[in-house]
Design a protein around this motif. Structure first.
Motif, PDB file in Angstrom:
ATOM      1  N   GLU A  56      -4.179   0.943  -0.749  1.00 54.27           N
ATOM      2  CA  GLU A  56      -3.069   0.191   0.291  1.00 54.27           C
ATOM      3  C   GLU A  56      -2.344  -0.801  -0.317  1.00 54.27           C
ATOM      4  OE1 GLU A  56      -3.988   0.302   4.221  1.00 54.27           O
ATOM      5  OE2 GLU A  56      -3.549   2.375   4.640  1.00 54.27           O
ATOM      6  N   SER A  57      -3.291  -1.748  -0.828  1.00 53.43           N
ATOM      7  CA  SER A  57      -2.733  -3.029  -1.186  1.00 53.43           C
ATOM      8  C   SER A  57      -1.949  -2.990  -2.860  1.00 53.43           C
ATOM      9  CB  SER A  57      -3.991  -3.880  -1.562  1.00 53.43           C
ATOM     10  OG  SER A  57      -4.159  -4.528  -2.656  1.00 53.43           O
ATOM     11  N   ALA A  58      -2.532  -1.757  -3.369  1.00 52.38           N
ATOM     12  CA  ALA A  58      -1.795  -1.461  -4.628  1.00 52.38           C
ATOM     13  C   ALA A  58      -0.588  -0.989  -4.329  1.00 52.38           C
ATOM     14  CB  ALA A  58      -2.871  -0.685  -5.603  1.00 52.38           C
ATOM     15  N   LEU A  59      -0.449  -0.027  -3.398  1.00 54.51           N
ATOM     16  CA  LEU A  59       0.619   0.797  -3.106  1.00 54.51           C
ATOM     17  C   LEU A  59       1.761  -0.192  -2.498  1.00 54.51           C
ATOM     18  CD1 LEU A  59      -0.611   4.089  -1.351  1.00 54.51           C
ATOM     19  CD2 LEU A  59       0.641   3.946  -3.383  1.00 54.51           C
ATOM     20  N   SER A  60       1.269  -1.384  -1.744  1.00 54.60           N
ATOM     21  CA  SER A  60       2.347  -2.182  -1.105  1.00 54.60           C
ATOM     22  C   SER A  60       2.962  -2.908  -2.437  1.00 54.60           C
ATOM     23  CB  SER A  60       1.639  -3.138  -0.044  1.00 54.60           C
ATOM     24  OG  SER A  60       0.720  -4.044  -0.797  1.00 54.60           O
ATOM     25  N   LEU A  61       2.207  -3.068  -3.603  1.00 57.92           N
ATOM     26  CA  LEU A  61       2.777  -3.879  -4.462  1.00 57.92           C
ATOM     27  C   LEU A  61       3.717  -2.942  -5.379  1.00 57.92           C
ATOM     28  CD1 LEU A  61      -0.274  -5.560  -5.752  1.00 57.92           C
ATOM     29  CD2 LEU A  61       2.064  -6.815  -4.871  1.00 57.92           C
ATOM     30  N   GLY A  62       4.190  -1.682  -4.858  1.00 60.64           N
ATOM     31  CA  GLY A  62       5.077  -0.810  -5.548  1.00 60.64           C
ATOM     32  C   GLY A  62       4.364   0.219  -6.596  1.00 60.64           C
ATOM     33  N   MET A  63       3.069   0.066  -6.444  1.00 66.04           N
ATOM     34  CA  MET A  63       2.519   1.241  -7.549  1.00 66.04           C
ATOM     35  C   MET A  63       2.638   2.277  -7.216  1.00 66.04           C
ATOM     36  SD  MET A  63      -0.910  -0.583  -8.983  1.00 66.04           S
ATOM     37  CE  MET A  63      -0.930  -2.564  -9.088  1.00 66.04           C
ATOM     38  N   ASN A  64       2.821   3.281  -7.999  1.00 67.06           N
ATOM     39  CA  ASN A  64       2.671   4.839  -7.745  1.00 67.06           C
ATOM     40  C   ASN A  64       1.208   5.313  -7.756  1.00 67.06           C
ATOM     41  OD1 ASN A  64       2.133   5.541 -10.422  1.00 67.06           O
ATOM     42  ND2 ASN A  64       4.370   5.662 -11.130  1.00 67.06           N
ATOM     43  N   PHE A 107      -2.582  -8.598   3.472  1.00 66.98           N
ATOM     44  CA  PHE A 107      -3.501  -8.245   4.224  1.00 66.98           C
ATOM     45  C   PHE A 107      -4.422  -9.227   4.920  1.00 66.98           C
ATOM     46  CE2 PHE A 107      -2.023  -4.704   1.747  1.00 66.98           C
ATOM     47  CZ  PHE A 107      -1.875  -3.678   2.467  1.00 66.98           C
ATOM     48  N   GLN A 115      -7.931  -0.951  -0.666  1.00 61.33           N
ATOM     49  CA  GLN A 115      -7.735  -1.343  -2.085  1.00 61.33           C
ATOM     50  C   GLN A 115      -6.417  -0.476  -2.447  1.00 61.33           C
ATOM     51  OE1 GLN A 115      -8.709  -3.403  -5.239  1.00 61.33           O
ATOM     52  NE2 GLN A 115      -9.226  -4.694  -3.445  1.00 61.33           N
ATOM     53  N   THR A 150       8.247   3.482  -3.842  1.00 61.97           N
ATOM     54  CA  THR A 150       7.777   2.358  -4.786  1.00 61.97           C
ATOM     55  C   THR A 150       8.866   1.263  -4.716  1.00 61.97           C
ATOM     56  OG1 THR A 150       8.389   3.756  -6.671  1.00 61.97           O
ATOM     57  CG2 THR A 150       6.203   3.949  -5.997  1.00 61.97           C
TER      58      THR A 150
END
Ligand SMILES: Nc1ncnc2c1ncn2[C@@H]1O[C@H](COP(=O)(O)OP(=O)(O)OP(=O)(O)O)[C@@H](O)[C@H]1O
Ligand SMILES: [Mg+2]
Lengths: 219, 252
Positions: free
Chosen positions: A118-126, B91, A116, B81
Motif C-alpha cells: 500500500e505504501s508503494a501504491l500510494s506513491l503512484g507505483m503500478n 502511514f 508495504q 497511479t
C-alpha cells in the motif's frame, strides 16, 4: 588406510563429483525458477494454475526423490517417453526442489506484502513496479536462508542418483567397494568428496545471506 | 465560508463503505479545498483511516463516488497511479522500504513513476532531507533510524512527489512521546506553506493548532464540523464534548 589405493581412486571420484555438480547445478537452477513461478501463482491466487501448483507441491514434497526418479526413469519410457538418465536426475531434482522452493518463497512474499504494498501504491507505483522493486527484493532477502538450506538438502539428495545408474559419487563408491572391497578407503573418499561439494556451498550461502540481509537486518 | 471560492480538490460524494456486512460509512460526503488543512478526529474505529484510504483509492467503495479534481478515484482504474502521484499518503507505521537507503527511499518513486531526471531528484531529495534535519542520514537504512526520524523521511518521500494533497493517518501514534514534536513540527511548517492536507490525529493540541476545519466523526457520520476555534472552544454536540473531555487530562 591405503594411500596408494586412495590416490588411484581419486580421478574416478573427481569425475563422479563433476557429474553430481553438473546435474545438481542444473536441477537447482530449475528448481528455483519453478519454485518462484509456483510461489507467484499461489501468492496471487491465479485461478486453475494456483490449484495445479498446490497439487504439484503436495505430491512432490511428500514422496521420496528415489520414488520420483524411478517413476521418471522407468515408467515414462513405458508410456513412450524415453528419458536419459542424467536428464532424468536433473528433472527429478528440479521437481522436488521446486516444490520446496515454492513454499519457501511464498512465505517470503507473504511476510512482505500488505502495507508495504500500500505504501508503494500510494506513491503512484503500478502493480508490476511494486512487485519488482518492493515485494520481490524483500521476499528474496527473507527467503535466502531457506533457499540455501534447500540447496544443501537437494545436493545431499543427489546421492540417490545411483539408483538410475548415474555414475555419481555414491555409485562410484558402491561400485568400487563391490569390485575391490576397499571399504574404508572408498567410504572415506565419499565423505571427503561430499564435504568438498557442500562446505563451499554452505560458506557461500552464508555470505550471500549476510549480504542480502544486510540492508534490512544489519547483521 | 471562504473555502467555497477555492477549488475543490478531493470530493467524497455520498459514498457507502462496507466490510462484508459491517457498514463503516453510509451516505458519507466530504470535500477538501485547495490550501486547507482538514483534521479528522473521532473515537477509535469510527472510520477515519477508512476515509483516507478511500481518498487515494486503496479501499473500494460500494456506492457513491470519490473524485480528485473531477476525475474518478478508483483503485481498479489505470488512472489511479496518476492520481496517487498527486495524493500523497503517510502511514502510522512509516512503511519505509527496508531494503533501500534513506535517499533511495525518497528517490525511488520520482524516478521510477514520474520518470524525472535522477540528478534533479537527488538534489531535491537532499534538500528536503536537510529541511527535516536528516541530510546526514541519506545513506543509512531505515532500521538505523528512530521512529521520529523514519516518519520524517516518510513525509519527505511523499513530498518529493510534489503532491497536491497530503493524507496523514495518525503519523505520530506509534512514536515515543519525545519524538512526536519533531514530526508535528514538520507538518506544521507544511501547513504554513499552504499545503493542502487531510490529517487524522489523536493529538488534540496539534489538531487545534493546525486545522482550518475540524471534522468530528462518530460511527461513520460527521457529528460536528467547524473551525478549530469553534470545535475545540465551543463544541456543540454532546458527543463532541464527551470526546474532548476524554483528552482534558492531557492538556493540563
Ligand atoms: N480490513 C477490514 N476488514 C473488516 N473491517 C475493517 C477493516 N478495516 C477496518 N474495519 C472496520 O471498519 C471500521 C473503521 O475502521 P478504521 O480503521 O477506519 O477506524 P479508525 O477511525 O481509523 O480507528 P483508529 O482510530 O483505531 O485508527 C472499524 O470498525 C473496523 O473494525
Ligand atoms: Mg485508523
Amino acid at each position: 588406510m591405503n594411500w596408494e589405493v586412495i590416490g588411484s581412486y581419486l580421478p574416478l571420484y573427481w569425475k563422479a563429483m563433476l557429474l553430481t555438480l553438473r546435474i545438481g547445478w542444473i536441477g537447482i537452477v530449475f528448481a528455483i525458477l519453478l519454485g518462484v513461478l509456483c510461489a507467484i501463482v499461489r501468492f496471487y491466487k491465479i485461478p486453475v494454475l494456483s490449484q495445479l501448483a498446490g497439487v504439484y507441491i503436495e505430491v512432490f514434497r511428500n514422496t521420496p526423490l528415489l520414488v520420483q526418479l524411478f517413476f521418471l526413469y522407468f515408467a515414462l519410457p513405458k508410456i513412450g517417453i524415453p528419458i536419459r538418465a542424467d536428464f532424468c536426475g536433473a528433472l527429478g531434482l528440479a521437481l522436488l526442489g521446486g516444490a520446496y522452493m515454492a513454499e519457501t518463497f511464498r512465505s517470503g512474499l507473504e511476510s512482505v506484502a500488505g502495507i508495504q504494498t500500500e505504501s508503494a501504491l500510494s506513491l503512484g507505483m503500478n502493480k508490476s513496479q511494486v512487485v519488482t522493486h518492493i515485494i520481490f527484493p524483500q521476499a528474496f532477502a527473507r527467503s535466502v536462508p531457506s533457499f540455501v538450506a534447500n540447496i544443501i538438502f537437494l545436493l545431499k539428495e543427489t546421492s540417490v542418483f545411483s539408483a538410475i545408474s548415474l555414475m555419481d559419487l555414491m555409485f562410484t563408491a558402491k561400485d568400487l567397494i563391490g569390485l575391490y572391497y576397499k571399504t574404508t578407503e572408498c567410504l572415506t573418499l565419499l565423505v571427503v568428496f561430499y564435504a568438498l561439494i557442500l562446505i563451499p556451498v554452505s560458506v557461500l550461502g552464508d555470505r550471500l545471506e549476510r549480504r542480502v540481509r544486510h540492508a534490512e537486518f544489519g547483521d | 465560508m471562504s473555502e467555497n471560492k477555492k477549488e475543490e480538490i478531493i470530493k467524497v460524494n455520498h459514498i457507502t463503505k462496507r466490510y462484508d456486512d459491517n457498514s463503516v460509512l453510509e451516505d458519507f460526503s466530504l470535500s477538501v479545498y485547495e490550501g486547507e488543512v482538514v483534521v479528522i478526529v473521532g473515537p477509535s474505529g469510527c472510520g477515519k483511516s477508512t476515509i483516507l484510504r478511500i481518498m487515494n483509492g486503496l479501499e473500494p467503495i460500494q456506492k457513491g463516488e470519490v473524485t480528485y479534481r473531477g476525475e474518478k478515484v478508483d483503485g481498479k482504474l489505470g488512472s489511479i497511479t496518476r492520481i496517487r502521484e498527486k495524493v500523497g499518503m503517510v502511514f502510522q507505521s512509516y512503511e519505509l522500504f527496508p531494503h533501500k537507503t534513506i535517499l533511495q527511499n525518497v528517490m525511488l518513486a520520482p524516478v521510477l513513476v514520474q520518470k524525472r531526471d535522477k540528478k534533479e531528484v537527488k538534489e531535491e531529495a537532499l534538500q528536503l532531507l536537510a529541511r527535516v534535519g536528516l541530510a546526514e542520514k541519506k545513506d543509512s537504512y531505515p532500521r538505523q533510524l528512530s521512529g521520529g526520524q523514519k516518519q520524517r523521511v516518510a513525509i519527505v518521500r511523499a513530498l518529493c512527489m510534489h503532491p497536491e494533497v497530503l493524507l496523514f493517518d495518525e503519523v505520530t501514534a506509534a512514536l515515543d512521546p519525545e519524538m512526536v514534536r519533531e514530526v508535528l513540527e514538520v507538518i506544521l511548517s507544511l501547513a504554513k506553506e499552504g499545503k493542502t492536507m487531510v490529517i487524522v490525529t489523536h493529538e488534540m493540541a496539534f489538531a487545534e493548532a493546525i486545522a482550518d476545519r475540524v471534522i468530528f466523526l462518530d460511527a461513520g457520520q460527521i457529528e460536528e464540523e467547524g473551525t478549530a476555534e469553534e470545535f475545540f472552544r465551543h463544541p456543540k454536540s454532546e458527543r463532541a464534548k464527551q470526546f474532548l473531555n476524554s483528552f482534558t487530562y492531557e492538556k493540563k
